[in-house]
Enzyme design. Sequence first.
Site, short mmCIF file in Angstrom:
data_model
loop_
_atom_site.label_atom_id
_atom_site.label_comp_id
_atom_site.label_asym_id
_atom_site.label_seq_id
_atom_site.Cartn_x
_atom_site.Cartn_y
_atom_site.Cartn_z
N HIS A 1 -3.68 30.38 3.09
CA HIS A 1 -4.06 31.40 4.06
C HIS A 1 -4.65 32.62 3.35
O HIS A 1 -4.55 32.75 2.13
CB HIS A 1 -2.85 31.84 4.90
CG HIS A 1 -2.48 30.86 5.97
ND1 HIS A 1 -1.69 29.77 5.72
CD2 HIS A 1 -2.79 30.82 7.30
CE1 HIS A 1 -1.53 29.09 6.85
NE2 HIS A 1 -2.19 29.70 7.81
N LYS B 1 -1.76 37.63 4.88
CA LYS B 1 -0.67 36.98 5.61
C LYS B 1 0.67 37.36 4.99
O LYS B 1 0.83 37.32 3.77
CB LYS B 1 -0.85 35.46 5.61
CG LYS B 1 0.16 34.75 6.51
CD LYS B 1 -0.22 33.30 6.74
CE LYS B 1 0.78 32.58 7.61
NZ LYS B 1 0.90 33.18 8.97
#
Length: 259
Positions: A149, A153
């Site tokens: 990600h 995040k």
Amino acid sequence: MATNVVVLGAKGRMGTTLVNLALADTELNLVGVCEREGNAGGLNYDGCLTADCLDDLLPKVPGAVIVDFTAPESSVAMAKIAAKYGNPAVIGTTGFDPDQLAELEILAKEIPLFWAPNMSVGVNVLLKVLPELVKALGEDYDMEMVETHHKMKKDSPSGTALKLAQCLAEARGWEYDDVKKHCRDGIIGERPHKEIGVQTLRGGDVVGDHTMYFFGPGERIEVTHRAHSRETFASGALRAAKWLSEQQPGSLYAMADIF
């Protein structure tokens, strides 16, 4: 009839995507947007109420479905306020601890409440077909996962990775907490048979990649899901909002209920 929706965290990356998609959808009415206290300036959409306090906004939009991709503490607080006014809510937040999820399950008895760690149709189809793959391959195949990600995040592993890994464990008849391995370092010895590794990568602006590996005798199978845009998740959440507007309280709904 169009479904009325309220977007929480309307200035964030996901919030902005939700607002734009809701405005373009003829089956939705964007009736409200909400931001943190003191942060609602600049939000201006025709026919749409703007607020920095959900307690002030919800009495003006009875029955509107709240869509929330914020943070665990904020989402639980939102659900409590929603229950006070009777508004349904769709939650796409990840990183809840067991106590927070238990709170949501209690609140789901008061209002229609929906939570999914991943709103994409593709991931939720994977959750249905992966158990068949696991059972067909049998016990000789070791199962691992890598998730990637963007660098902003906050939770690790991702909520999607945890959901997928739990699905794999359940298909083997294992308790996930007994077999998970979220980090490996140093002299760790041979890999136990009864283990599922989930490794995390973070960097750049990756929306979300999840690859499941099935390592068998003389071969391996890789199953990958890549999200190319946040619209994938936002579209799923708005689809859930339309569906939820016609449901009754009772249990914490999920994507499987829509399918």
